[in-house]
Design an enzyme around this catalytic site. Structure first.
Site, PDB file in Angstrom:
ATOM      1  CG  HIS A   1      -1.856  -1.087   1.367  1.00 29.06           C
ATOM      2  ND1 HIS A   1      -1.704  -2.084   2.306  1.00 29.06           N
ATOM      3  CD2 HIS A   1      -2.983  -1.383   0.681  1.00 29.06           C
ATOM      4  CE1 HIS A   1      -2.717  -2.936   2.200  1.00 29.06           C
ATOM      5  NE2 HIS A   1      -3.498  -2.542   1.223  1.00 29.06           N
TER       6      HIS A   1
ATOM      7  CG  ASP B   1      -5.907  -7.871  -5.336  1.00 26.48           C
ATOM      8  OD1 ASP B   1      -6.051  -9.075  -5.094  1.00 26.48           O
ATOM      9  OD2 ASP B   1      -5.588  -7.037  -4.464  1.00 26.48           O
TER      10      ASP B   1
HETATM   11  O1  PAF Z   1      -7.972  -3.865  -3.172  1.00 21.94           O
HETATM   12  C1  PAF Z   1      -8.653  -3.468  -2.193  1.00 21.94           C
HETATM   13  O2  PAF Z   1      -8.137  -3.267  -1.086  1.00 21.94           O
HETATM   14  C2  PAF Z   1     -10.154  -3.266  -2.350  1.00 21.94           C
HETATM   15  O3  PAF Z   1     -10.695  -4.212  -3.209  1.00 21.94           O
HETATM   16  C3  PAF Z   1     -10.526  -1.827  -2.778  1.00 21.94           C
HETATM   17  C4  PAF Z   1      -9.999  -1.505  -4.170  1.00 21.94           C
HETATM   18  C5  PAF Z   1      -9.996  -0.835  -1.766  1.00 21.94           C
HETATM   19  C6  PAF Z   1     -12.067  -1.689  -2.831  1.00 21.94           C
HETATM   20  O4  PAF Z   1     -12.646  -1.948  -1.595  1.00 21.94           O
END
Ligand code: PAF
Length: 275
Positions: free
Chosen positions: A33, A146
């Protein structure tokens, strides 16, 4: 760093900041992140991050209630990373009782995660559309870990003419190749040792396919390797990188995608094959 918890607070913050880049998250922040936040900053605008554990993307038997939450830790990490705004909405702000709209992206959601987790991508597309409407970012940054999610969000933004640029950011890995994920926290010490087998098997398969080995036989061997390592493969597939349609033979743009169970944890990974 501004912290907004209500739509009123968000409105004031957005007026203060002007144009922003955006990183949507569900919290439990890790280096993956923070890499997204740094990429969003490097793109030249203040960065807004949302933390919202979105109930609509969890299935009835999934881990919503045990999904890791660490608001204080997340805020400290975001402050350190130079984030300008954190949006922490409540469930009833995102989903008030009269809300009647959801977003369904067809085709690209039909297989893989979409098949295993019915409704998951409707939840993702709906919450991301709402977040885009609230934040109105210039660009939004998503982790390639993802891969299917990134294609779904890109398809939605294109189809709905949303004025936001979707920027995919390469997967961050541990030294042994394991893709960072909030769910890695659920792995036991023994499972953690087994988990890098997923990336290793995909790497080997990508090399074999590029070297001209038959795709079906290579994918079969990869599934066997995963099973031998102690993982239970859900799918291992060579797909068109953007439509997610399976490819019988290698043709760029291609992606190897995989999901496998390790104990109670579902691991996802993917790799580019070729350019
Ligand atoms: O990847 C994620 O953490 C979630 O799927 C997101 C994009 C924040 C949507 O809730």
């Amino acid at each position: 760093m501004i912290i907004a918890r209500t739509l009123e607070e968000l409105k004031t913050a957005r007026e203060t900041l002007g144009e922003v880049n955006f990183v949507p998250t569900m919290g439990a922040l890790h280096e993956g992140h923070l890499t997204l936040v740094r990429a969003a900053r490097a793109a030249g605008l203040p960065v807004a991050v949302s933390i919202f554990v979105n109930p609509t993307q969890f299935g009835p038997k999934e881990d919503l209630s045990r999904y890791p939450r660490d608001e204080a830790g997340d805020l400290a990490k975001l402050d350190q990373a130079g984030c300008a705004l954190v949006w922490l909405p409540r469930v009833d702000t995102m989903y008030p009782p009269h809300a009647s709209t959801s977003v369904h992206v067809a085709n690209v959601t039909a297989r893989w995660e979409g098949a295993t987790r019915p409704g998951h991508f409707d939840g993702v597309a709906t919450v991301v559309a709402k977040l885009f409407g609230q934040i109105r970012p210039q660009a939004a940054f998503f982790g390639e870990k993802d891969w299917q999610q990134v294609q779904v969000v890109q398809r939605m933004a294109t189809d709905l003419h949303l004025p936001v640029k979707i920027i995919p950011v390469p997967t961050v890995r541990e030294a042994d190749g394991l893709a960072l994920s909030s769910r890695n926290a659920y792995l036991s010490a023994a499972e953690r040792k087994t988990a890098p087998a997923l990336h290793a098997a995909l790497k080997e398969a990508a090399q074999a396919i590029l070297a001209g080995k038959e795709v079906a036989a290579t994918l079969h061997k990869t599934r066997q390797q995963l099973a031998e390592a102690g993982l239970t493969p859900d799918y291992v597939a060579l797909v068109h990188a953007h439509t997610l349609e399976p490819l019988a033979g290698f043709k760029a743009p291609a992606r190897l995608i995989a999901a496998a169970k390790l104990g109670t944890v579902r691991l996802l990974d993917n790799l580019a094959v070729g350019p």
